[in-house]
Write a protein that holds these residues in place. Structure first.
Motif, PDB file in Angstrom:
ATOM      1  N   GLY A 479       0.803  -1.218   0.000  1.00 25.98           N
ATOM      2  CA  GLY A 479       0.000   0.000   0.000  1.00 25.98           C
ATOM      3  C   GLY A 479       0.836   1.267   0.000  1.00 25.98           C
ATOM      4  O   GLY A 479       2.044   1.247  -0.244  1.00 25.98           O
ATOM      5  N   GLU A 480       0.187   2.367   0.294  1.00 22.90           N
ATOM      6  CA  GLU A 480       0.840   3.671   0.195  1.00 22.90           C
ATOM      7  C   GLU A 480       1.875   3.852   1.304  1.00 22.90           C
ATOM      8  O   GLU A 480       1.562   3.755   2.491  1.00 22.90           O
ATOM      9  N   ILE A 481       3.106   4.123   0.887  1.00 24.24           N
ATOM     10  CA  ILE A 481       4.219   4.349   1.814  1.00 24.24           C
ATOM     11  C   ILE A 481       5.104   5.438   1.229  1.00 24.24           C
ATOM     12  O   ILE A 481       5.551   5.330   0.083  1.00 24.24           O
ATOM     13  N   ASP A 482       5.360   6.474   2.002  1.00 18.96           N
ATOM     14  CA  ASP A 482       6.279   7.524   1.579  1.00 18.96           C
ATOM     15  C   ASP A 482       7.673   7.200   2.099  1.00 18.96           C
ATOM     16  O   ASP A 482       7.911   7.200   3.315  1.00 18.96           O
ATOM     17  N   LEU A 483       8.605   6.929   1.175  1.00 13.60           N
ATOM     18  CA  LEU A 483      10.002   6.670   1.526  1.00 13.60           C
ATOM     19  C   LEU A 483      10.832   7.840   1.016  1.00 13.60           C
ATOM     20  O   LEU A 483      10.837   8.138  -0.185  1.00 13.60           O
ATOM     21  N   VAL A 551      11.313  -3.920   8.585  1.00 13.16           N
ATOM     22  CA  VAL A 551      10.281  -2.980   9.020  1.00 13.16           C
ATOM     23  C   VAL A 551       8.955  -3.292   8.328  1.00 13.16           C
ATOM     24  O   VAL A 551       7.886  -3.322   8.965  1.00 13.16           O
ATOM     25  N   LEU A 552       9.009  -3.556   7.024  1.00 19.02           N
ATOM     26  CA  LEU A 552       7.786  -3.849   6.281  1.00 19.02           C
ATOM     27  C   LEU A 552       7.216  -5.218   6.660  1.00 19.02           C
ATOM     28  O   LEU A 552       5.998  -5.423   6.639  1.00 19.02           O
ATOM     29  N   GLY A 553       8.092  -6.140   7.013  1.00 15.33           N
ATOM     30  CA  GLY A 553       7.617  -7.432   7.502  1.00 15.33           C
ATOM     31  C   GLY A 553       6.838  -7.291   8.802  1.00 15.33           C
ATOM     32  O   GLY A 553       5.810  -7.957   9.007  1.00 15.33           O
ATOM     33  N   THR A 554       7.305  -6.420   9.678  1.00 14.30           N
ATOM     34  CA  THR A 554       6.584  -6.153  10.924  1.00 14.30           C
ATOM     35  C   THR A 554       5.226  -5.528  10.643  1.00 14.30           C
ATOM     36  O   THR A 554       4.227  -5.841  11.312  1.00 14.30           O
ATOM     37  N   TYR A 555       5.189  -4.648   9.666  1.00 15.73           N
ATOM     38  CA  TYR A 555       3.909  -4.058   9.261  1.00 15.73           C
ATOM     39  C   TYR A 555       2.945  -5.142   8.804  1.00 15.73           C
ATOM     40  O   TYR A 555       1.770  -5.176   9.229  1.00 15.73           O
ATOM     41  N   ARG A 556       3.407  -6.056   7.957  1.00 22.72           N
ATOM     42  CA  ARG A 556       2.529  -7.137   7.482  1.00 22.72           C
ATOM     43  C   ARG A 556       2.003  -7.967   8.647  1.00 22.72           C
ATOM     44  O   ARG A 556       0.846  -8.397   8.656  1.00 22.72           O
ATOM     45  N   ASP A 557       2.865  -8.209   9.623  1.00 18.91           N
ATOM     46  CA  ASP A 557       2.504  -9.080  10.740  1.00 18.91           C
ATOM     47  C   ASP A 557       1.541  -8.424  11.726  1.00 18.91           C
ATOM     48  O   ASP A 557       0.830  -9.135  12.464  1.00 18.91           O
ATOM     49  N   THR A 558       1.519  -7.101  11.771  1.00 19.68           N
ATOM     50  CA  THR A 558       0.744  -6.413  12.809  1.00 19.68           C
ATOM     51  C   THR A 558      -0.423  -5.590  12.289  1.00 19.68           C
ATOM     52  O   THR A 558      -1.226  -5.094  13.088  1.00 19.68           O
ATOM     53  N   ARG A 559      -0.566  -5.463  10.972  1.00 20.64           N
ATOM     54  CA  ARG A 559      -1.619  -4.595  10.447  1.00 20.64           C
ATOM     55  C   ARG A 559      -2.988  -5.232  10.588  1.00 20.64           C
ATOM     56  O   ARG A 559      -3.146  -6.461  10.601  1.00 20.64           O
ATOM     57  N   ASN A 560      -3.983  -4.377  10.668  1.00 22.70           N
ATOM     58  CA  ASN A 560      -5.379  -4.811  10.586  1.00 22.70           C
ATOM     59  C   ASN A 560      -5.818  -4.756   9.133  1.00 22.70           C
ATOM     60  O   ASN A 560      -5.172  -4.127   8.290  1.00 22.70           O
ATOM     61  N   GLY A 562      -7.103  -3.687   5.789  1.00 21.13           N
ATOM     62  CA  GLY A 562      -7.293  -2.385   5.172  1.00 21.13           C
ATOM     63  C   GLY A 562      -6.481  -1.259   5.763  1.00 21.13           C
ATOM     64  O   GLY A 562      -6.639  -0.100   5.364  1.00 21.13           O
ATOM     65  N   GLU A 563      -5.598  -1.576   6.687  1.00 17.76           N
ATOM     66  CA  GLU A 563      -4.841  -0.545   7.383  1.00 17.76           C
ATOM     67  C   GLU A 563      -3.557  -0.208   6.627  1.00 17.76           C
ATOM     68  O   GLU A 563      -2.838  -1.101   6.178  1.00 17.76           O
ATOM     69  N   THR A 564      -3.249   1.078   6.480  1.00 15.02           N
ATOM     70  CA  THR A 564      -2.026   1.502   5.804  1.00 15.02           C
ATOM     71  C   THR A 564      -0.832   1.380   6.732  1.00 15.02           C
ATOM     72  O   THR A 564      -0.975   1.227   7.952  1.00 15.02           O
ATOM     73  N   PHE A 565       0.350   1.485   6.138  1.00 17.33           N
ATOM     74  CA  PHE A 565       1.584   1.400   6.916  1.00 17.33           C
ATOM     75  C   PHE A 565       1.626   2.459   8.012  1.00 17.33           C
ATOM     76  O   PHE A 565       1.903   2.157   9.175  1.00 17.33           O
ATOM     77  N   ILE A 566       1.342   3.720   7.661  1.00 19.76           N
ATOM     78  CA  ILE A 566       1.451   4.793   8.651  1.00 19.76           C
ATOM     79  C   ILE A 566       0.404   4.634   9.747  1.00 19.76           C
ATOM     80  O   ILE A 566       0.674   4.907  10.931  1.00 19.76           O
ATOM     81  N   ASP A 567      -0.799   4.143   9.399  1.00 20.04           N
ATOM     82  CA  ASP A 567      -1.827   3.925  10.411  1.00 20.04           C
ATOM     83  C   ASP A 567      -1.423   2.811  11.374  1.00 20.04           C
ATOM     84  O   ASP A 567      -1.634   2.921  12.593  1.00 20.04           O
ATOM     85  N   THR A 568      -0.872   1.736  10.837  1.00 15.26           N
ATOM     86  CA  THR A 568      -0.403   0.637  11.691  1.00 15.26           C
ATOM     87  C   THR A 568       0.703   1.115  12.616  1.00 15.26           C
ATOM     88  O   THR A 568       0.709   0.819  13.819  1.00 15.26           O
ATOM     89  N   LEU A 569       1.629   1.864  12.071  1.00 17.02           N
ATOM     90  CA  LEU A 569       2.756   2.364  12.861  1.00 17.02           C
ATOM     91  C   LEU A 569       2.278   3.256  14.000  1.00 17.02           C
ATOM     92  O   LEU A 569       2.758   3.142  15.143  1.00 17.02           O
ATOM     93  N   ARG A 570       1.329   4.117  13.719  1.00 12.20           N
ATOM     94  CA  ARG A 570       0.815   4.997  14.767  1.00 12.20           C
ATOM     95  C   ARG A 570       0.034   4.228  15.825  1.00 12.20           C
ATOM     96  O   ARG A 570       0.043   4.586  17.006  1.00 12.20           O
TER      97      ARG A 570
END
Length: 592
Positions: A479-483, A551-560, A562-570
């Protein structure tokens, strides 16, 4: 687009002639290097690590195809280093794995300008005269003055727009150009303006950020932020006015900048930006601005009030072009044809989703041409590619295009019925990567490959990450990620505002990289502009791709769902991501 008046055109051409005289006097020895330096900087000429660098102003990011063809000609005919200079550059970078450096290229910046990295100073006057033939220049792209004013690349066409910011930006450009009181500020000064709900101009990160709003009575005005900036001390601007009547904006800017000019630090380069003054003085600075604004109105007679007649004169340049007025296919019929084409061509469907935005005119679309691809630095454009972009603008967008904050190009006037043909032409030219706002649509400064200030190289890091993430299915899943990547703390790559930020640092004369998480430029509607937080000690260049992957692997493992990377991180917080990033370092060490 704004059309230069006879006065504008004469001014730019006289400035080019003045610069030629200055250059020739320097070449003859009648101007010392110390005397010539501020003169060339005032026209956008820097001296970088290996060669001069020219920064060309692109006011509010808007270009005509005619101007782009001249930019292509400059890249083709002038962006070529002396043989010995290039050999030395290759030797230096070759030790780090580079076998070639791009020449005959232009580079799109995050502030919607265009840069060249190899033009010899001996040919600089020729280039300035060539730019002047198409109403272009490098004035105030350097120095402690008001720099090029930037806007939302969808200005005038965005569906979430309250008002078109371009007429205001043009009026501000005319007001600020060679403003006698503000020619020698304590430090450079950057203004960004948006008229949209979503902040695609990153206004919170500018010295002054302006947002067009409506009050309860439906009147147009500005929300005014002051004191934003990146660098060593990242700060999001403070709101000074929630609503300022639109016709008072330049009187208020006079007050904002006059107080800064009076009290800004001049004894310390690192504390000279207005953000430091606003942070240190707080309410006292705001009170001084309001007092100065009252003086501008009452004592000076509000000399910079924008009259309705003047606004209408400038706004007349920003009407939709003739292409937008042609009799087109009804919107419903065009949409049905697009759906059928998307069903036949899955890659076209991806492109429609990622690179095509809605338009105020339902028959039109705004289309992003991606300048992020394998084997080419983000934002770089060869002479041939620039010519192709100009041709696409002529065929599909009334000869107009925009440089975006994300270092891409936008065609703002594309008929929906032409989208499939445009996609085919863009794909043939290499501009149809369906990655806009995805991980590989990254921002990166030129870094140590060119910049004398850089601590580390940005381009190889961008290349390594791009190479790793070529699967569009994987990118869509992430999904949308600003790098964002910067080669030094000056933050030309805006690393502070990236959901993932990468900063080059120097440790014992070697290149290392800090990683930050949860930054935002304000463009994602899920949260305001904010600076990212460092996740741990710096990493080597070899470790960075693995860190990003962890970092992105952790996002995959913890996201809900429909949740974006920044939403999961927050939601989750930094700790799981920090642990993953540091764990990736140990894996690289084990392999080594």
């Amino acid at each position: 687009m704004y059309q230069y008046t006879d006065f504008d055109r004469q001014f730019v051409r006289q400035r080019a002639a003045q610069y030629r005289d200055q250059l020739e006097r320097w070449q003859a020895g009648s101007l010392s290097e110390e005397e010539f330096r501020p003169l060339r900087l005032q026209n956008g000429w820097y001296v970088q690590r290996y060669a001069p660098m020219l920064r060309v102003a692109v006011p509010y990011g808007e270009l005509s195809s005619r101007q782009v063809r001249v930019l292509a000609r400059i890249a083709r005919e002038y962006d070529e280093p002396e043989a010995e200079v290039y050999r030395q550059a290759l030797e230096t970078q070759g030790a780090l794995g580079t076998t070639s450096l791009p020449t005959h290229y232009a580079h799109f910046t995050t502030r919607q300008n265009v840069q060249y990295n190899w033009i010899p100073l001996a040919k600089s006057a020729e280039v300035m005269e060539l730019l002047a033939t198409v109403d272009m220049h490098g004035i105030q792209t350097s120095g402690n003055c008001i720099r090029n004013i930037t806007t939302d690349e969808r200005a005038g066409v965005a569906v979430d727009e309250v008002a078109d910011p371009r007429p205001y930006a043009e009026i501000m450009r005319q007001w600020s150009t060679l403003h006698p009181e503000f020619a020698f500020l304590p430090r450079k000064f950057k203004i960004a303006i948006t008229g949209a709900t979503e902040d695609r101009a990153a206004t919170g990160w500018h010295d002054v950020g302006l947002k067009l709003v409506k009050n309860e009575a439906g009147e147009i005005g500005f929300q005014v932020r002051v004191g934003g900036g990146m660098g060593r001390t990242p700060i999001v601007g403070t709101v000074l006015r929630e609503f300022l009547p639109w016709n008072q904006i330049m009187n208020y800017l006079e007050a904002v900048i006059r107080v800064y000019n009076r009290y800004g630090r001049r004894d310390n380069l690192y504390k000279a930006r207005i953000k430091i003054l606003v942070k240190s003085e707080g309410q006292a600075y705001i009170d001084d601005v309001e007092a100065e604004y009252r003086d501008v109105i009452e004592r000076d007679g509000a000399p910079h009030t924008i009259s309705q007649a003047e606004f209408d004169r400038v706004a007349a340049s920003f009407v939709p072009p003739a292409l937008a007025a042609r009799a087109g296919v009804p919107a419903e019929q065009a949409d049905a044809a697009l759906r059928q084409a998307a069903d036949r061509e899955p890659m076209f469907a991806r492109w429609l989703q990622r690179n095509v935005a809605a338009h105020q005119n339902p028959q039109l679309r705004a289309v992003t041409l991606s300048f992020k691809r394998r084997g080419q630095a983000p934002g770089d454009a060869s002479a041939d590619q620039l010519d192709t972009v100009a041709e696409l603008a002529d065929r599909f967008s009334a000869g107009e295009l925009r440089v975006t904050h994300d270092q891409n190009v936008l065609l703002p006037w594309v008929h929906a019925e032409d989208l499939f043909e445009l996609w085919q032409a863009a794909r043939a030219a290499g501009f149809a990567s369906a990655n806009v706002h995805l991980l590989t649509d990254m921002i990166a400064c030129p870094g140590g490959d060119f910049c004398a200030l850089a601590n580390a190289r940005s381009i190889p890091i961008a290349e390594a990450i791009t190479e790793r993430y070529q699967d569009l299915d994987e990118l869509d899943d992430l999904g949308e990620i600003d790098l964002h990547i910067s080669g030094c703390i000056n933050s030309c790559g805006h690393h502070h505002s990236g959901h993932i930020g990468i900063l080059g640092v120097d440790k014992d004369g070697k290149e290392w990289y800090q990683v930050t998480l949860a930054g935002s430029d304000g463009s994602d509607l899920s949260g305001p502009a904010q600076a990212g937080k460092v996740v741990g000690p710096s990493f080597s260049a070899a470790e960075v791709p693995g860190v990003i992957e962890a970092v992105l692997g952790t996002y995959r493992d913890t996201r809900n769902a429909g949740e974006t990377f920044i939403d999961t991180l927050r939601r989750v917080g930094h700790e799981p991501f920090k642990a993953a990033a540091n764990g990736a370092r140990f894996k690289v060490e084990e392999v080594a």
